[in-house]
Design an enzyme around this catalytic site. Structure first.
Site, PDB file in Angstrom:
ATOM      1  CG  HIS A 115     -12.405  -2.624 -13.102  1.00  0.00           C
ATOM      2  ND1 HIS A 115     -11.671  -1.708 -12.371  1.00  0.00           N
ATOM      3  CD2 HIS A 115     -13.703  -2.409 -12.783  1.00  0.00           C
ATOM      4  CE1 HIS A 115     -12.503  -0.952 -11.671  1.00  0.00           C
ATOM      5  NE2 HIS A 115     -13.747  -1.353 -11.897  1.00  0.00           N
ATOM      6  CG  ASP A 125      -2.074   0.986   1.060  1.00  0.00           C
ATOM      7  OD1 ASP A 125      -3.191   0.534   0.749  1.00  0.00           O
ATOM      8  OD2 ASP A 125      -1.850   2.205   1.217  1.00  0.00           O
ATOM      9  N   GLY A 178     -16.366   3.287   3.303  1.00  0.00           N
ATOM     10  CA  GLY A 178     -15.290   4.243   2.998  1.00  0.00           C
ATOM     11  C   GLY A 178     -14.418   3.804   1.844  1.00  0.00           C
ATOM     12  CG  HIS A 237      -8.733  -2.651  -2.638  1.00  0.00           C
ATOM     13  ND1 HIS A 237      -9.648  -1.894  -3.341  1.00  0.00           N
ATOM     14  CD2 HIS A 237      -8.647  -2.066  -1.414  1.00  0.00           C
ATOM     15  CE1 HIS A 237     -10.087  -0.911  -2.587  1.00  0.00           C
ATOM     16  NE2 HIS A 237      -9.502  -0.997  -1.398  1.00  0.00           N
TER      17      HIS A 237
HETATM   18  P1  5GP Z   1     -10.027   1.590   0.304  1.00  0.00           P
HETATM   19  O1  5GP Z   1     -10.291   2.762   1.220  1.00  0.00           O
HETATM   20  O2  5GP Z   1     -10.599   1.813  -1.077  1.00  0.00           O
HETATM   21  O3  5GP Z   1     -10.428   0.277   0.908  1.00  0.00           O
HETATM   22  O4  5GP Z   1      -8.452   1.498   0.190  1.00  0.00           O
HETATM   23  C1  5GP Z   1      -7.717   1.996  -0.878  1.00  0.00           C
HETATM   24  C2  5GP Z   1      -6.253   1.786  -0.536  1.00  0.00           C
HETATM   25  O5  5GP Z   1      -5.500   1.966  -1.713  1.00  0.00           O
HETATM   26  C3  5GP Z   1      -5.716   2.778   0.499  1.00  0.00           C
HETATM   27  O6  5GP Z   1      -5.120   2.040   1.566  1.00  0.00           O
HETATM   28  C4  5GP Z   1      -4.674   3.594  -0.290  1.00  0.00           C
HETATM   29  O7  5GP Z   1      -3.556   3.960   0.491  1.00  0.00           O
HETATM   30  C5  5GP Z   1      -4.301   2.631  -1.407  1.00  0.00           C
HETATM   31  N1  5GP Z   1      -3.865   3.284  -2.636  1.00  0.00           N
HETATM   32  C6  5GP Z   1      -4.507   4.285  -3.305  1.00  0.00           C
HETATM   33  N2  5GP Z   1      -3.816   4.641  -4.397  1.00  0.00           N
HETATM   34  C7  5GP Z   1      -2.714   3.842  -4.437  1.00  0.00           C
HETATM   35  C8  5GP Z   1      -1.627   3.738  -5.344  1.00  0.00           C
HETATM   36  O8  5GP Z   1      -1.502   4.454  -6.340  1.00  0.00           O
HETATM   37  N3  5GP Z   1      -0.689   2.786  -5.062  1.00  0.00           N
HETATM   38  C9  5GP Z   1      -0.776   1.969  -3.980  1.00  0.00           C
HETATM   39  N4  5GP Z   1       0.194   1.075  -3.800  1.00  0.00           N
HETATM   40  N5  5GP Z   1      -1.794   2.042  -3.097  1.00  0.00           N
HETATM   41  C10 5GP Z   1      -2.743   2.979  -3.325  1.00  0.00           C
HETATM   42 ZN    ZN Z   2      -9.677  -1.359 -12.203  1.00  0.00          ZN
END
Ligand code: 5GP
Ligand code: ZN
Length: 117
Positions: free
Chosen positions: A50, A34, A97, A104
């Site tokens: 996707h 992350d 959120g 993921h």
């Molecule tokens: P969500 O809130 O959607 O469950 O989590 C999204 C996660 O993706 C967050 O922990 C954020 O830090 C991570 N994230 C967002 N953009 C990127 C990116 O460009 N690269 C990586 N490695 N992680 C990302």
């Molecule tokens: Zn995608």
């Protein structure tokens, strides 16, 4: 690549466009650190294809889901948290959120984790 995939950061990571190092890669799944870790170990496990969220998985996707979980377990071993313990989280929809709308599974570990919600 479709317009949608170009707009989706996790599609781009999965396609190798961002030169992200993969912790584990299989035919259909990749895992990577992350960008803004919330724990000492914080890895994302995603399908290369996707899918908006876990809620969009259908009855034909059971093998893909099993592969995602298998990769998460391999990540835990590779990161050395399989014995100490880890947590899997997958946000879906507004109340969770969810910020990235590509399915993921967060793999979190490396410290005593707090309450779930
Ligand atoms: P969500 O809130 O959607 O469950 O989590 C999204 C996660 O993706 C967050 O922990 C954020 O830090 C991570 N994230 C967002 N953009 C990127 C990116 O460009 N690269 C990586 N490695 N992680 C990302
Ligand atoms: Zn995608």
């Amino acid at each position: 690549m479709s317009d949608h995939q170009e707009a989706c950061i996790f599609c781009r990571i999965a396609a190798g466009d961002m030169e992200t190092a993969f912790v584990v890669e299989t035919d259909r799944v990749v895992a990577f650190d992350d960008i803004s870790p919330q724990a000492p170990i914080h890895v994302q496990v995603i399908p290369k294809r996707h899918v908006d969220s876990v809620h969009e998985l259908g009855s034909g996707d059971t093998a893909l889901w099993a592969e995602i979980l298998d990769v998460a377990n391999r990540v835990a071993v590779k990161k050395g948290v399989d014995e100490s313990g880890f947590r899997l989280v997958s946000n879906a929809g507004p109340d969770s959120g969810q910020e990235v709308h590509h399915l993921h599974v967060h793999v979190l570990g490396g410290k005593k984790l707090g309450p779930i919600a």
